[in-house]
Structures are given as structure tokens and as C-alpha cells.
Design a protein around this motif. Structure first.
Motif, PDB file in Angstrom:
ATOM      1  N   GLU A  21       0.832  -1.198   0.000  1.00 29.07           N
ATOM      2  CA  GLU A  21       0.000   0.000   0.000  1.00 29.07           C
ATOM      3  C   GLU A  21       0.871   1.255   0.000  1.00 29.07           C
ATOM      4  OE1 GLU A  21      -3.302   0.309  -0.150  1.00 29.07           O
ATOM      5  OE2 GLU A  21      -3.705  -1.842  -0.211  1.00 29.07           O
ATOM      6  N   THR A  22       1.933   1.241   0.796  1.00 29.38           N
ATOM      7  CA  THR A  22       2.832   2.392   0.876  1.00 29.38           C
ATOM      8  C   THR A  22       3.550   2.610  -0.454  1.00 29.38           C
ATOM      9  OG1 THR A  22       3.149   2.045   3.249  1.00 29.38           O
ATOM     10  CG2 THR A  22       4.799   3.394   2.116  1.00 29.38           C
ATOM     11  N   GLU A  23       3.950   1.537  -1.101  1.00 23.41           N
ATOM     12  CA  GLU A  23       4.609   1.645  -2.412  1.00 23.41           C
ATOM     13  C   GLU A  23       3.670   2.266  -3.441  1.00 23.41           C
ATOM     14  OE1 GLU A  23       5.831  -2.284  -3.321  1.00 23.41           O
ATOM     15  OE2 GLU A  23       7.433  -2.326  -1.805  1.00 23.41           O
ATOM     16  N   GLN A  24       2.399   1.894  -3.384  1.00 25.95           N
ATOM     17  CA  GLN A  24       1.424   2.452  -4.320  1.00 25.95           C
ATOM     18  C   GLN A  24       1.279   3.965  -4.108  1.00 25.95           C
ATOM     19  OE1 GLN A  24      -0.233   0.832  -6.815  1.00 25.95           O
ATOM     20  NE2 GLN A  24       1.019  -0.953  -6.324  1.00 25.95           N
ATOM     21  N   ILE A  25       1.287   4.385  -2.856  1.00 29.32           N
ATOM     22  CA  ILE A  25       1.182   5.817  -2.556  1.00 29.32           C
ATOM     23  C   ILE A  25       2.442   6.547  -3.021  1.00 29.32           C
ATOM     24  CG2 ILE A  25       0.996   7.504  -0.682  1.00 29.32           C
ATOM     25  CD1 ILE A  25      -0.540   5.286   0.892  1.00 29.32           C
ATOM     26  N   ALA A  26       3.604   5.946  -2.744  1.00 33.51           N
ATOM     27  CA  ALA A  26       4.887   6.574  -3.099  1.00 33.51           C
ATOM     28  C   ALA A  26       5.069   6.709  -4.604  1.00 33.51           C
ATOM     29  CB  ALA A  26       6.037   5.766  -2.504  1.00 33.51           C
ATOM     30  N   GLY A  27       4.392   5.855  -5.363  1.00 37.45           N
ATOM     31  CA  GLY A  27       4.549   5.885  -6.816  1.00 37.45           C
ATOM     32  C   GLY A  27       3.840   7.042  -7.488  1.00 37.45           C
ATOM     33  N   ILE A  28       3.054   7.785  -6.759  1.00 37.57           N
ATOM     34  CA  ILE A  28       2.329   8.927  -7.331  1.00 37.57           C
ATOM     35  C   ILE A  28       3.166  10.192  -7.168  1.00 37.57           C
ATOM     36  CG2 ILE A  28       0.237  10.326  -7.136  1.00 37.57           C
ATOM     37  CD1 ILE A  28      -1.175   7.812  -6.096  1.00 37.57           C
ATOM     38  N   GLN A  29       3.425  10.873  -8.260  1.00 37.20           N
ATOM     39  CA  GLN A  29       4.323  12.026  -8.253  1.00 37.20           C
ATOM     40  C   GLN A  29       3.635  13.321  -7.853  1.00 37.20           C
ATOM     41  OE1 GLN A  29       7.636  11.484  -8.700  1.00 37.20           O
ATOM     42  NE2 GLN A  29       6.952   9.353  -8.765  1.00 37.20           N
ATOM     43  N   ASP A  30       2.406  13.499  -8.276  1.00 35.18           N
ATOM     44  CA  ASP A  30       1.692  14.726  -7.948  1.00 35.18           C
ATOM     45  C   ASP A  30       1.402  14.761  -6.442  1.00 35.18           C
ATOM     46  OD1 ASP A  30      -0.049  17.119  -8.967  1.00 35.18           O
ATOM     47  OD2 ASP A  30      -1.352  15.963  -7.621  1.00 35.18           O
ATOM     48  N   VAL A  31       1.825  15.850  -5.784  1.00 29.43           N
ATOM     49  CA  VAL A  31       1.711  15.942  -4.331  1.00 29.43           C
ATOM     50  C   VAL A  31       0.259  15.868  -3.864  1.00 29.43           C
ATOM     51  CG1 VAL A  31       2.121  17.403  -2.308  1.00 29.43           C
ATOM     52  CG2 VAL A  31       3.855  17.233  -4.109  1.00 29.43           C
ATOM     53  N   GLY A  32      -0.604  16.634  -4.517  1.00 33.48           N
ATOM     54  CA  GLY A  32      -2.007  16.645  -4.121  1.00 33.48           C
ATOM     55  C   GLY A  32      -2.662  15.293  -4.307  1.00 33.48           C
ATOM     56  N   GLU A  33      -2.374  14.651  -5.416  1.00 37.04           N
ATOM     57  CA  GLU A  33      -2.947  13.336  -5.684  1.00 37.04           C
ATOM     58  C   GLU A  33      -2.370  12.287  -4.737  1.00 37.04           C
ATOM     59  OE1 GLU A  33      -5.251  10.344  -7.099  1.00 37.04           O
ATOM     60  OE2 GLU A  33      -5.451  12.510  -7.431  1.00 37.04           O
ATOM     61  N   GLN A  34      -1.103  12.439  -4.389  1.00 37.39           N
ATOM     62  CA  GLN A  34      -0.488  11.498  -3.455  1.00 37.39           C
ATOM     63  C   GLN A  34      -1.171  11.566  -2.084  1.00 37.39           C
ATOM     64  OE1 GLN A  34       3.517  12.038  -1.523  1.00 37.39           O
ATOM     65  NE2 GLN A  34       4.056  10.333  -2.886  1.00 37.39           N
ATOM     66  N   HIS A  35      -1.441  12.790  -1.621  1.00 43.20           N
ATOM     67  CA  HIS A  35      -2.130  12.950  -0.348  1.00 43.20           C
ATOM     68  C   HIS A  35      -3.539  12.361  -0.400  1.00 43.20           C
ATOM     69  CE1 HIS A  35       1.138  15.676   0.652  1.00 43.20           C
ATOM     70  NE2 HIS A  35       0.693  15.730   1.887  1.00 43.20           N
ATOM     71  N   ALA A  36      -4.235  12.634  -1.487  1.00 41.58           N
ATOM     72  CA  ALA A  36      -5.601  12.126  -1.628  1.00 41.58           C
ATOM     73  C   ALA A  36      -5.613  10.599  -1.682  1.00 41.58           C
ATOM     74  CB  ALA A  36      -6.244  12.706  -2.887  1.00 41.58           C
ATOM     75  N   THR A  37      -4.639  10.031  -2.374  1.00 40.11           N
ATOM     76  CA  THR A  37      -4.541   8.580  -2.478  1.00 40.11           C
ATOM     77  C   THR A  37      -4.226   7.952  -1.125  1.00 40.11           C
ATOM     78  OG1 THR A  37      -3.805   8.717  -4.779  1.00 40.11           O
ATOM     79  CG2 THR A  37      -3.328   6.669  -3.611  1.00 40.11           C
ATOM     80  N   ALA A  38      -3.352   8.601  -0.366  1.00 40.12           N
ATOM     81  CA  ALA A  38      -2.998   8.082   0.955  1.00 40.12           C
ATOM     82  C   ALA A  38      -4.231   8.005   1.854  1.00 40.12           C
ATOM     83  CB  ALA A  38      -1.935   8.958   1.593  1.00 40.12           C
ATOM     84  N   ILE A  39      -5.029   9.059   1.844  1.00 42.83           N
ATOM     85  CA  ILE A  39      -6.240   9.074   2.667  1.00 42.83           C
ATOM     86  C   ILE A  39      -7.206   8.002   2.198  1.00 42.83           C
ATOM     87  CG2 ILE A  39      -8.214  10.450   3.410  1.00 42.83           C
ATOM     88  CD1 ILE A  39      -5.503  11.335   4.529  1.00 42.83           C
TER      89      ILE A  39
END
Length: 240
Positions: A21-39
Motif C-alpha cells: 500500500e505504501t509503495e502504491q502511494i509513493a509511486g504517485i508524483q503529484d503531491v495533491g494526488e499522493q495525499h488524496a490517495t494516501a487518505i
């Protein structure tokens, strides 16, 4: 807050899932999208069957009654992110970042976190290096001689989680009074020959395992509070 048991290792399957799950979040480059994906991924995981062992492991660290890892006064019921998931997306599903606390402490902290003055982490640090409980049951920051001031991390922890809220202080004071009466009675009965050293040892273990306000028991029975007169007299009588 009190000294917790060591953080257990998760089962390999659960640890792998959290890492994935953490790897999937880390793979997103856009900061806003990364935060949204993490939540989104955390919220989805929290209700999933595979996440249940994480909660079981957190509960196992809290001891009898599963009291909040921060305030010790309420039953824990929520996963807390030491570093908030909203601002630290890569920590949203990191096992080392998770705590088990009550809703009041969780709501008090919210997403507040100062990287320069980090709060004390009860799962990683010994609380009595930073705090003490005074004669009135107040949970206080220790004085740091090197800086000639209260320990800044302890002060920040108390502020973040509202660990000095009135209800907690009153409960600690009541618990401390009860503990002192209990130990004084035990010492008196021992002096009269009605309780042996073994009896005293059993009674103090029973008191310490009581889930009501366990920070008081931990500080005065296992921590620096052991050196106060009422407690030194008891431990001497108990041969401890």
C-alpha cells in the motif's frame, strides 16, 4: 501515558500488504494526488479484513483495559497516526507510525505536528524521561537543566493531546490517593503480622494490573515515583 510493551512484529502477510500500500502511494508524483490517495487507501484499509491484525497488535501493546496510549484515562478505540497521514502520506500505512488512542486525544491533536519539536512517542520512548506525576496527580513536563526550562517535547505533547485536561487530572489524583491508602494499609497489616512479603508482592501486582488510570500505577510502582516515602516504605516491607 505510561511505559508500553514493545511494538510486536506483524505477521509477514500483513506487513507485506502494508508495504505494498505504501509503495502504491509513493509511486504517485503529484503531491495533491499522493495525499488524496494516501487518505483513500488508508480509509479503505481500515475497514478491510486484512487490517484487523494491525488493530489486534496495537491493542496488545496497551495492557489491561486497552487504555489510550496517550492519556491512559479512556478506553482506546481509534488508530492514531503519530505523524498525521494528511501531511505525511507515506506514513499513512506505516506500522511504526500507528498508535492506539481514545477519540478525545485524537480529536485534540488533529493534523497538528511540529517536526522541529516532536511530541513524545509512547511506543518508542520511555515517558518518565520526559514527564512526572506530582503529589496532586498532575501530569507534568520535567525540567531540563541544560536549557533551564521545561522539556519542550513534553510541553508540546501535553498541549497536542490535552493531557492536562481537568477530568484526567482529577482522576489521576483520586487514583493516587487510593494507591497511597492501599499501600499504607498493607504496610500496617504487614507490621501486625497479618500480611507476608509474598502477600504484599501479590497485592501490588494486582494493583498495577488494574486498568484504571494505569499511568499512576506505572509511575509510582515502576517509575521514579517509587522513591517517594509512602512507596519506599511499602517496597521495603515487601522486600522489593
Amino acid at each position: 501515558m505510561r511505559e508500553l510493551t514493545a511494538r510486536p512484529n506483524l505477521a509477514a502477510q500483513t506487513a507485506r500488504r502494508m508495504a505494498t500500500e505504501t509503495e502504491q502511494i509513493a509511486g504517485i508524483q503529484d503531491v495533491g494526488e499522493q495525499h488524496a490517495t494516501a487518505i483513500r487507501r488508508y480509509n479503505s484499509s481500515r475497514g478491510a479484513t486484512w487490517f484487523a491484525p494491525v488493530v489486534v497488535a496495537l491493542k496488545s501493546m496497551t495492557g489491561e483495559g486497552q487504555r489510550c496510549m496517550l492519556c491512559s484515562g479512556s478506553e482506546a478505540a481509534q488508530v492514531e497516526h503519530y505523524r498525521p497521514k494528511n501531511t505525511y502520506p507515506l506514513q499513512a500505512l506505516a506500522w511504526s507510525n500507528l498508535l492506539w488512542i481514545c477519540g478525545v486525544c485524537n480529536l485534540s491533536k488533529g493534523d497538528d505536528f511540529d517536526e522541529q519539536c516532536q511530541p513524545v512517542n509512547p511506543a518508542e520512548e520511555r515517558p518518565w524521561d520526559y514527564f512526572f506525576i506530582d503529589e496532586f496527580g498532575n501530569f507534568c513536563a520535567k525540567w531540563t537543566p541544560e536549557t533551564n526550562s521545561l522539556n519542550s517535547r513534553a510541553v508540546e505533547t501535553i498541549r497536542l493531546y490535552s493531557l492536562d485536561r481537568q477530568a484526567l487530572q482529577e482522576t489521576r489524583f483520586a487514583r493516587l490517593r487510593e494507591l497511597k491508602r492501599f499501600l499504607n494499609d498493607c504496610v500496617a497489616l504487614n507490621a501486625q503480622g497479618q500480611l507476608s512479603e509474598e502477600d504484599l508482592q501479590t497485592r501490588v501486582l494486582d494493583f498495577h494490573s488494574n486498568p484504571l488510570q494505569p499511568d499512576v500505577g506505572d509511575y509510582f510502582l515502576n517509575g521514579p515515583g517509587r522513591l517517594e516515602p509512602v512507596f519506599t516504605a511499602f517496597f521495603a516491607a515487601a522486600g522489593l
